[in-house]
Design a protein around this motif. Sequence first.
Motif, PDB file in Angstrom:
ATOM      1  N   PHE A 105       0.870  -1.175   0.000  1.00  0.00           N
ATOM      2  CA  PHE A 105       0.000   0.000   0.000  1.00  0.00           C
ATOM      3  C   PHE A 105       0.908   1.226   0.000  1.00  0.00           C
ATOM      4  CE2 PHE A 105      -2.853   3.245   1.469  1.00  0.00           C
ATOM      5  CZ  PHE A 105      -4.104   2.862   0.997  1.00  0.00           C
ATOM      6  N   GLY A 106       0.581   2.195  -0.840  1.00  0.00           N
ATOM      7  CA  GLY A 106       1.430   3.366  -0.941  1.00  0.00           C
ATOM      8  C   GLY A 106       0.701   4.666  -0.688  1.00  0.00           C
ATOM      9  N   PHE A 107       1.474   5.650  -0.308  1.00  0.00           N
ATOM     10  CA  PHE A 107       0.934   6.988  -0.067  1.00  0.00           C
ATOM     11  C   PHE A 107       1.880   8.021  -0.640  1.00  0.00           C
ATOM     12  CE2 PHE A 107       0.701  10.885   2.503  1.00  0.00           C
ATOM     13  CZ  PHE A 107      -0.623  11.229   2.265  1.00  0.00           C
ATOM     14  N   ARG A 108       1.305   9.008  -1.305  1.00  0.00           N
ATOM     15  CA  ARG A 108       2.043  10.158  -1.832  1.00  0.00           C
ATOM     16  C   ARG A 108       1.238  11.393  -1.460  1.00  0.00           C
ATOM     17  NH1 ARG A 108       5.064  13.629  -2.901  1.00  0.00           N
ATOM     18  NH2 ARG A 108       5.735  14.403  -4.891  1.00  0.00           N
ATOM     19  N   GLY A 109       1.811  12.288  -0.670  1.00  0.00           N
ATOM     20  CA  GLY A 109       1.108  13.487  -0.228  1.00  0.00           C
ATOM     21  C   GLY A 109       1.872  14.164   0.890  1.00  0.00           C
ATOM     22  N   GLU A 110       1.154  14.528   1.963  1.00  0.00           N
ATOM     23  CA  GLU A 110       1.770  15.120   3.144  1.00  0.00           C
ATOM     24  C   GLU A 110       1.275  14.383   4.379  1.00  0.00           C
ATOM     25  OE1 GLU A 110       1.227  19.369   3.469  1.00  0.00           O
ATOM     26  OE2 GLU A 110       2.044  19.723   1.473  1.00  0.00           O
ATOM     27  N   ILE A 111       2.080  14.410   5.439  1.00  0.00           N
ATOM     28  CA  ILE A 111       1.684  13.818   6.709  1.00  0.00           C
ATOM     29  C   ILE A 111       1.775  14.894   7.781  1.00  0.00           C
ATOM     30  CG2 ILE A 111       2.211  12.098   8.483  1.00  0.00           C
ATOM     31  CD1 ILE A 111       3.313  10.287   6.282  1.00  0.00           C
ATOM     32  N   ALA A 112       0.664  15.128   8.470  1.00  0.00           N
ATOM     33  CA  ALA A 112       0.643  16.102   9.561  1.00  0.00           C
ATOM     34  C   ALA A 112       1.441  15.535  10.729  1.00  0.00           C
ATOM     35  CB  ALA A 112      -0.791  16.387   9.994  1.00  0.00           C
ATOM     36  N   ILE A 113       2.379  16.348  11.239  1.00  0.00           N
ATOM     37  CA  ILE A 113       3.170  15.875  12.373  1.00  0.00           C
ATOM     38  C   ILE A 113       2.863  16.629  13.650  1.00  0.00           C
ATOM     39  CG2 ILE A 113       4.992  14.887  10.978  1.00  0.00           C
ATOM     40  CD1 ILE A 113       6.711  17.340  11.619  1.00  0.00           C
ATOM     41  N   SER A 114       2.360  17.863  13.538  1.00  0.00           N
ATOM     42  CA  SER A 114       1.935  18.585  14.741  1.00  0.00           C
ATOM     43  C   SER A 114       0.920  19.659  14.362  1.00  0.00           C
ATOM     44  CB  SER A 114       3.132  19.210  15.474  1.00  0.00           C
ATOM     45  OG  SER A 114       3.684  20.264  14.726  1.00  0.00           O
ATOM     46  N   LEU A 115       0.069  19.983  15.324  1.00  0.00           N
ATOM     47  CA  LEU A 115      -0.963  20.991  15.097  1.00  0.00           C
ATOM     48  C   LEU A 115      -0.591  22.347  15.686  1.00  0.00           C
ATOM     49  CD1 LEU A 115      -4.078  18.768  15.806  1.00  0.00           C
ATOM     50  CD2 LEU A 115      -3.127  19.416  13.594  1.00  0.00           C
ATOM     51  N   ASP A 116       0.227  22.336  16.733  1.00  0.00           N
ATOM     52  CA  ASP A 116       0.601  23.598  17.376  1.00  0.00           C
ATOM     53  C   ASP A 116       2.083  23.579  17.718  1.00  0.00           C
ATOM     54  OD1 ASP A 116       0.433  26.094  18.518  1.00  0.00           O
ATOM     55  OD2 ASP A 116      -0.259  25.332  20.454  1.00  0.00           O
ATOM     56  N   PRO A 117       2.935  24.121  16.893  1.00  0.00           N
ATOM     57  CA  PRO A 117       2.621  24.795  15.630  1.00  0.00           C
ATOM     58  C   PRO A 117       2.324  23.779  14.526  1.00  0.00           C
ATOM     59  CG  PRO A 117       4.991  24.724  15.923  1.00  0.00           C
ATOM     60  CD  PRO A 117       4.372  24.121  17.166  1.00  0.00           C
ATOM     61  N   VAL A 118       1.610  24.242  13.514  1.00  0.00           N
ATOM     62  CA  VAL A 118       1.276  23.378  12.392  1.00  0.00           C
ATOM     63  C   VAL A 118       2.567  23.018  11.653  1.00  0.00           C
ATOM     64  CG1 VAL A 118       0.075  23.226  10.180  1.00  0.00           C
ATOM     65  CG2 VAL A 118      -1.029  24.344  12.116  1.00  0.00           C
ATOM     66  N   ALA A 119       2.785  21.733  11.501  1.00  0.00           N
ATOM     67  CA  ALA A 119       3.963  21.255  10.769  1.00  0.00           C
ATOM     68  C   ALA A 119       3.604  19.964  10.046  1.00  0.00           C
ATOM     69  CB  ALA A 119       5.128  21.018  11.717  1.00  0.00           C
ATOM     70  N   ASN A 120       4.071  19.858   8.817  1.00  0.00           N
ATOM     71  CA  ASN A 120       3.816  18.670   8.008  1.00  0.00           C
ATOM     72  C   ASN A 120       5.118  18.126   7.448  1.00  0.00           C
ATOM     73  OD1 ASN A 120       1.049  19.041   8.311  1.00  0.00           O
ATOM     74  ND2 ASN A 120       0.847  20.162   6.401  1.00  0.00           N
ATOM     75  N   LEU A 121       5.166  16.816   7.282  1.00  0.00           N
ATOM     76  CA  LEU A 121       6.201  16.202   6.474  1.00  0.00           C
ATOM     77  C   LEU A 121       5.681  16.351   5.055  1.00  0.00           C
ATOM     78  CD1 LEU A 121       8.857  14.578   6.351  1.00  0.00           C
ATOM     79  CD2 LEU A 121       7.458  12.502   6.414  1.00  0.00           C
ATOM     80  N   GLU A 122       6.407  17.092   4.234  1.00  0.00           N
ATOM     81  CA  GLU A 122       5.935  17.412   2.893  1.00  0.00           C
ATOM     82  C   GLU A 122       6.559  16.507   1.847  1.00  0.00           C
ATOM     83  OE1 GLU A 122       6.839  21.578   2.571  1.00  0.00           O
ATOM     84  OE2 GLU A 122       5.185  22.123   3.909  1.00  0.00           O
ATOM     85  N   ALA A 123       5.921  16.481   0.672  1.00  0.00           N
ATOM     86  CA  ALA A 123       6.416  15.721  -0.477  1.00  0.00           C
ATOM     87  C   ALA A 123       6.693  14.268  -0.098  1.00  0.00           C
ATOM     88  CB  ALA A 123       7.648  16.388  -1.074  1.00  0.00           C
ATOM     89  N   VAL A 124       5.770  13.661   0.596  1.00  0.00           N
ATOM     90  CA  VAL A 124       5.939  12.309   1.149  1.00  0.00           C
ATOM     91  C   VAL A 124       5.767  11.224   0.097  1.00  0.00           C
ATOM     92  CG1 VAL A 124       4.915  10.620   2.743  1.00  0.00           C
ATOM     93  CG2 VAL A 124       5.195  13.006   3.444  1.00  0.00           C
ATOM     94  N   PHE A 125       6.644  10.249   0.184  1.00  0.00           N
ATOM     95  CA  PHE A 125       6.510   8.967  -0.501  1.00  0.00           C
ATOM     96  C   PHE A 125       6.587   7.946   0.624  1.00  0.00           C
ATOM     97  CE2 PHE A 125       8.149  11.653  -3.804  1.00  0.00           C
ATOM     98  CZ  PHE A 125       7.609  11.171  -4.980  1.00  0.00           C
ATOM     99  N   ALA A 126       5.609   7.054   0.723  1.00  0.00           N
ATOM    100  CA  ALA A 126       5.622   6.077   1.813  1.00  0.00           C
ATOM    101  C   ALA A 126       4.964   4.781   1.354  1.00  0.00           C
ATOM    102  CB  ALA A 126       4.901   6.634   3.036  1.00  0.00           C
ATOM    103  N   ALA A 127       5.358   3.692   1.995  1.00  0.00           N
ATOM    104  CA  ALA A 127       4.790   2.387   1.657  1.00  0.00           C
ATOM    105  C   ALA A 127       4.759   1.491   2.878  1.00  0.00           C
ATOM    106  CB  ALA A 127       5.601   1.719   0.545  1.00  0.00           C
TER     107      ALA A 127
END
Length: 175
Positions: free
Chosen positions: A33-55
């Motif tokens: 199963f694969g994912f391509r997108g972003e993963i939210a890592i925290s809400l305060d402050p808002v931070a995302n792992l960007e340009a994600v490739f994951a499996a």
Amino acid sequence: MTSIESTAFGRLEAEGRLLKPAHKAPTKAPGRFGFRGEIAISLDPVANLEAVFAAAEGDDAALSFLAGSLTSYKQLPALVEAIGANLKPEGKYFIYVGDLERASRYMVNFNGVPIYVLPIDDTSVYNELIEFLYIDKTKMKKFDTAQKLDTIVDAAIKYDKVYESISYEEGLNRL
């Protein structure tokens, strides 16, 4: 067919962490199963792992592969806290960080899980992975998202180069 609920992505999906998916489905590789997108890592402050490739492979509770980009090295603990339960020592995790010196390449260990921490050179994670893993860029142009993800994951799983192993704190001192 592998469903997201039976994979390491199930928890991340339930927590609303899988954002902006370009791909969130099984790939061409059986049981993957694969994912391509972003993963939210925290809400305060808002931070995302960007340009994600994951499996994730089959019903394994951990991701077999993860790559993405963080703005700052200081965001690594938040990433590990958000995804930690879905990481395993045998997985391949490549995190590109915007504030590392160009020559910096480290293995940072979090709870027994080694993470490749690399600088990002004003390009995309996709281009960095293609170059880093020695993948034929011309062939990749012909593939759909699932095939690209499979090709990257297969190359990453075989990658065995080891970089200087440092603690997170040592990395902070080198910024």
